[in-house]
Design a protein around this motif. Structure first.
Motif, PDB file in Angstrom:
ATOM      1  N   HIS A 110       0.830  -1.196   0.000  1.00 56.33           N
ATOM      2  CA  HIS A 110       0.000   0.000   0.000  1.00 56.33           C
ATOM      3  C   HIS A 110       0.874   1.260   0.000  1.00 56.33           C
ATOM      4  O   HIS A 110       0.591   2.214  -0.729  1.00 56.33           O
ATOM      5  N   LYS A 111       1.901   1.256   0.823  1.00 52.83           N
ATOM      6  CA  LYS A 111       2.809   2.406   0.905  1.00 52.83           C
ATOM      7  C   LYS A 111       3.481   2.659  -0.436  1.00 52.83           C
ATOM      8  O   LYS A 111       3.543   3.798  -0.921  1.00 52.83           O
ATOM      9  N   ARG A 112       3.964   1.596  -1.063  1.00 49.47           N
ATOM     10  CA  ARG A 112       4.661   1.746  -2.347  1.00 49.47           C
ATOM     11  C   ARG A 112       3.703   2.184  -3.449  1.00 49.47           C
ATOM     12  O   ARG A 112       4.051   3.037  -4.280  1.00 49.47           O
ATOM     13  N   LEU A 113       2.501   1.628  -3.475  1.00 53.33           N
ATOM     14  CA  LEU A 113       1.540   2.009  -4.505  1.00 53.33           C
ATOM     15  C   LEU A 113       1.171   3.484  -4.372  1.00 53.33           C
ATOM     16  O   LEU A 113       1.134   4.211  -5.372  1.00 53.33           O
ATOM     17  N   ALA A 114       0.894   3.935  -3.166  1.00 48.52           N
ATOM     18  CA  ALA A 114       0.552   5.345  -2.960  1.00 48.52           C
ATOM     19  C   ALA A 114       1.690   6.248  -3.415  1.00 48.52           C
ATOM     20  O   ALA A 114       1.467   7.295  -4.038  1.00 48.52           O
ATOM     21  N   GLY A 115       2.924   5.831  -3.132  1.00 46.37           N
ATOM     22  CA  GLY A 115       4.074   6.626  -3.552  1.00 46.37           C
ATOM     23  C   GLY A 115       4.192   6.719  -5.064  1.00 46.37           C
ATOM     24  O   GLY A 115       4.467   7.797  -5.611  1.00 46.37           O
ATOM     25  N   VAL A 116       3.975   5.615  -5.755  1.00 46.55           N
ATOM     26  CA  VAL A 116       4.055   5.623  -7.220  1.00 46.55           C
ATOM     27  C   VAL A 116       2.952   6.487  -7.812  1.00 46.55           C
ATOM     28  O   VAL A 116       3.201   7.273  -8.745  1.00 46.55           O
ATOM     29  N   LEU A 117       1.742   6.384  -7.290  1.00 47.43           N
ATOM     30  CA  LEU A 117       0.654   7.228  -7.783  1.00 47.43           C
ATOM     31  C   LEU A 117       0.990   8.702  -7.599  1.00 47.43           C
ATOM     32  O   LEU A 117       0.635   9.540  -8.437  1.00 47.43           O
ATOM     33  N   ALA A 118       1.693   9.025  -6.519  1.00 46.77           N
ATOM     34  CA  ALA A 118       2.121  10.409  -6.308  1.00 46.77           C
ATOM     35  C   ALA A 118       3.130  10.834  -7.368  1.00 46.77           C
ATOM     36  O   ALA A 118       3.031  11.925  -7.946  1.00 46.77           O
ATOM     37  N   THR A 124       9.407  -6.861  -5.550  1.00 48.74           N
ATOM     38  CA  THR A 124       8.997  -7.507  -6.795  1.00 48.74           C
ATOM     39  C   THR A 124       7.478  -7.519  -6.931  1.00 48.74           C
ATOM     40  O   THR A 124       6.926  -7.184  -7.990  1.00 48.74           O
ATOM     41  N   ASP A 125       6.786  -7.898  -5.862  1.00 45.31           N
ATOM     42  CA  ASP A 125       5.324  -7.954  -5.906  1.00 45.31           C
ATOM     43  C   ASP A 125       4.729  -6.567  -6.141  1.00 45.31           C
ATOM     44  O   ASP A 125       3.767  -6.412  -6.915  1.00 45.31           O
ATOM     45  N   ALA A 126       5.288  -5.551  -5.472  1.00 50.07           N
ATOM     46  CA  ALA A 126       4.762  -4.192  -5.626  1.00 50.07           C
ATOM     47  C   ALA A 126       4.967  -3.685  -7.047  1.00 50.07           C
ATOM     48  O   ALA A 126       4.069  -3.071  -7.636  1.00 50.07           O
ATOM     49  N   LEU A 127       6.130  -3.951  -7.631  1.00 51.14           N
ATOM     50  CA  LEU A 127       6.387  -3.487  -8.990  1.00 51.14           C
ATOM     51  C   LEU A 127       5.498  -4.221  -9.993  1.00 51.14           C
ATOM     52  O   LEU A 127       4.996  -3.606 -10.951  1.00 51.14           O
ATOM     53  N   SER A 128       5.281  -5.497  -9.787  1.00 54.73           N
ATOM     54  CA  SER A 128       4.389  -6.244 -10.678  1.00 54.73           C
ATOM     55  C   SER A 128       2.992  -5.636 -10.657  1.00 54.73           C
ATOM     56  O   SER A 128       2.346  -5.491 -11.708  1.00 54.73           O
ATOM     57  N   LEU A 129       2.530  -5.238  -9.474  1.00 52.03           N
ATOM     58  CA  LEU A 129       1.224  -4.590  -9.350  1.00 52.03           C
ATOM     59  C   LEU A 129       1.217  -3.240 -10.069  1.00 52.03           C
ATOM     60  O   LEU A 129       0.280  -2.926 -10.814  1.00 52.03           O
ATOM     61  N   VAL A 130       2.273  -2.457  -9.880  1.00 53.90           N
ATOM     62  CA  VAL A 130       2.360  -1.134 -10.505  1.00 53.90           C
ATOM     63  C   VAL A 130       2.346  -1.255 -12.025  1.00 53.90           C
ATOM     64  O   VAL A 130       1.657  -0.494 -12.721  1.00 53.90           O
ATOM     65  N   LEU A 131       3.094  -2.210 -12.555  1.00 53.59           N
ATOM     66  CA  LEU A 131       3.131  -2.393 -14.014  1.00 53.59           C
ATOM     67  C   LEU A 131       1.755  -2.770 -14.553  1.00 53.59           C
ATOM     68  O   LEU A 131       1.371  -2.336 -15.643  1.00 53.59           O
ATOM     69  N   ARG A 142       9.467   3.668 -19.635  1.00 57.41           N
ATOM     70  CA  ARG A 142       8.412   3.847 -18.645  1.00 57.41           C
ATOM     71  C   ARG A 142       8.471   2.764 -17.575  1.00 57.41           C
ATOM     72  O   ARG A 142       8.317   3.044 -16.375  1.00 57.41           O
ATOM     73  N   ALA A 143       8.693   1.519 -17.973  1.00 57.71           N
ATOM     74  CA  ALA A 143       8.787   0.429 -17.000  1.00 57.71           C
ATOM     75  C   ALA A 143       9.941   0.677 -16.040  1.00 57.71           C
ATOM     76  O   ALA A 143       9.826   0.429 -14.832  1.00 57.71           O
ATOM     77  N   GLU A 144      11.053   1.170 -16.567  1.00 55.54           N
ATOM     78  CA  GLU A 144      12.193   1.461 -15.699  1.00 55.54           C
ATOM     79  C   GLU A 144      11.868   2.593 -14.730  1.00 55.54           C
ATOM     80  O   GLU A 144      12.211   2.531 -13.542  1.00 55.54           O
ATOM     81  N   GLN A 145      11.200   3.643 -15.224  1.00 52.87           N
ATOM     82  CA  GLN A 145      10.824   4.745 -14.338  1.00 52.87           C
ATOM     83  C   GLN A 145       9.896   4.256 -13.227  1.00 52.87           C
ATOM     84  O   GLN A 145      10.011   4.689 -12.068  1.00 52.87           O
ATOM     85  N   ASP A 146       8.983   3.344 -13.562  1.00 52.69           N
ATOM     86  CA  ASP A 146       8.094   2.785 -12.541  1.00 52.69           C
ATOM     87  C   ASP A 146       8.900   2.102 -11.439  1.00 52.69           C
ATOM     88  O   ASP A 146       8.572   2.220 -10.249  1.00 52.69           O
ATOM     89  N   ALA A 147       9.930   1.379 -11.834  1.00 58.56           N
ATOM     90  CA  ALA A 147      10.767   0.702 -10.842  1.00 58.56           C
ATOM     91  C   ALA A 147      11.490   1.710  -9.948  1.00 58.56           C
ATOM     92  O   ALA A 147      11.541   1.557  -8.724  1.00 58.56           O
ATOM     93  N   TRP A 148      12.039   2.764 -10.561  1.00 59.27           N
ATOM     94  CA  TRP A 148      12.728   3.793  -9.780  1.00 59.27           C
ATOM     95  C   TRP A 148      11.777   4.472  -8.802  1.00 59.27           C
ATOM     96  O   TRP A 148      12.198   4.949  -7.730  1.00 59.27           O
ATOM     97  N   CYS A 149      10.497   4.579  -9.146  1.00 60.63           N
ATOM     98  CA  CYS A 149       9.523   5.258  -8.293  1.00 60.63           C
ATOM     99  C   CYS A 149       9.246   4.512  -6.992  1.00 60.63           C
ATOM    100  O   CYS A 149       8.744   5.095  -6.036  1.00 60.63           O
ATOM    101  N   LEU A 150       9.577   3.226  -6.943  1.00 65.85           N
ATOM    102  CA  LEU A 150       9.248   2.427  -5.770  1.00 65.85           C
ATOM    103  C   LEU A 150      10.100   2.804  -4.567  1.00 65.85           C
ATOM    104  O   LEU A 150      11.319   2.952  -4.672  1.00 65.85           O
ATOM    105  N   PHE A 151       9.457   2.926  -3.430  1.00 66.89           N
ATOM    106  CA  PHE A 151      10.138   3.171  -2.167  1.00 66.89           C
ATOM    107  C   PHE A 151      11.207   2.117  -1.915  1.00 66.89           C
ATOM    108  O   PHE A 151      10.959   0.928  -2.047  1.00 66.89           O
TER     109      PHE A 151
END
Length: 244
Positions: free
Chosen positions: A145-153, A180-187, A222-231
């Motif tokens: 939840h923390k990581r998803l909220a951060g990426v949406l920000a 890994t699980d959080a990034l899979s969800l974000v993607l 874009r996929a790489e940027q998503d990974a960098w966005c993760l806490f």
């Protein structure tokens, strides 16, 4: 910048050798607090440049701390109110956050956008924006939840930085599988990644490796940027192949 300081000279030399940072286009100001804390300030092109610059400064011998004042140079400048409204819409629309109470701070007043009162509440977030910097306060029930909220920000148009101060209650031990699980969800949630099932994610010591097939260079980036966005992600190795 403190002229002649050998620590700052060493940091600047390493920043100049890193092509992802590009000091010619995005000059970074360097300063010192005391004898061992480096201050980084200025605009950078993307979140990868920001995190790499912090990593370089922190890994420099004799540096004991880094103050991060780097901000993303927004391609879509927006006012704080607009950034806040768009982010709250994204948080409210996220299925994974539907049981979170959502509040925003606007003009020094707290406004409740979504309130969950029952025992199934999965968080209580307070969101504010100042000078393009998004701050997430409150609590959530998991690191995902923390990581998803951060990426949406980070995704919010006009966002220049994210301070993710969300607490996880009860406390949860972090590990590579969580990342890994959080990034899979974000993607899966990213509308700019049409085929997330073709991307494989591996994480080792908070270093993310991306493998698989994407349809364009833009999607690969874009996929790489998503990974960098993760806490807590320290490095991203992008081995994605562009193909049809």
């Amino acid at each position: 910048m403190q002229n002649g300081n050998p620590i700052l000279k060493s940091v600047r030399a390493m920043l100049e050798r890193e092509p992802r940072i590009n000091l010619h286009r995005w000059p970074v100001s360097l300063d010192m607090i005391g004898d061992s804390v480096v201050v980084l300030e200025g605009d950078v092109g993307d979140i990868a440049a920001k995190k790499i610059a912090i990593e370089i400064a922190g890994a420099t011998p004799e540096v004991r701390g880094v103050v991060d004042r780097l901000r993303l140079a927004s391609a879509e400048p927006r006012g704080d109110g607009e950034i806040l409204d768009m982010l709250m819409t994204a948080l409210r629309d996220a299925r994974e956050l539907k049981n979170c109470t959502l509040r925003l701070m606007k003009k020094e007043e707290t406004v409740t956008v979504q309130e969950i009162r029952d025992d199934n509440a999965s968080g209580d977030m307070l969101v504010s924006v100042m000078d393009g910097v998004v701050t997430l306060d409150g609590w959530v029930i998991s690191l995902s939840h923390k990581r998803l909220a951060g990426v949406l920000a980070w995704w919010a148009p006009g966002c220049r930085d994210v301070v993710n101060a969300l607490e996880v209650q009860p406390p949860e031990e972090d590990n590579d599988d969580e990342v890994t699980d959080a990034l899979s969800l974000v993607l899966e949630l990213d509308p700019m990644i049409p085929h997330p099932e073709q991307i494989r994610v591996r994480t080792e010591n908070y270093v993310v490796t991306l493998e698989g097939l994407v349809s364009s260079q833009a999607e690969k980036e874009r996929a790489e940027q998503d990974a960098w966005c993760l806490f807590a992600v320290d490095k991203v190795i992008n081995q994605l192949t562009v193909g049809s």
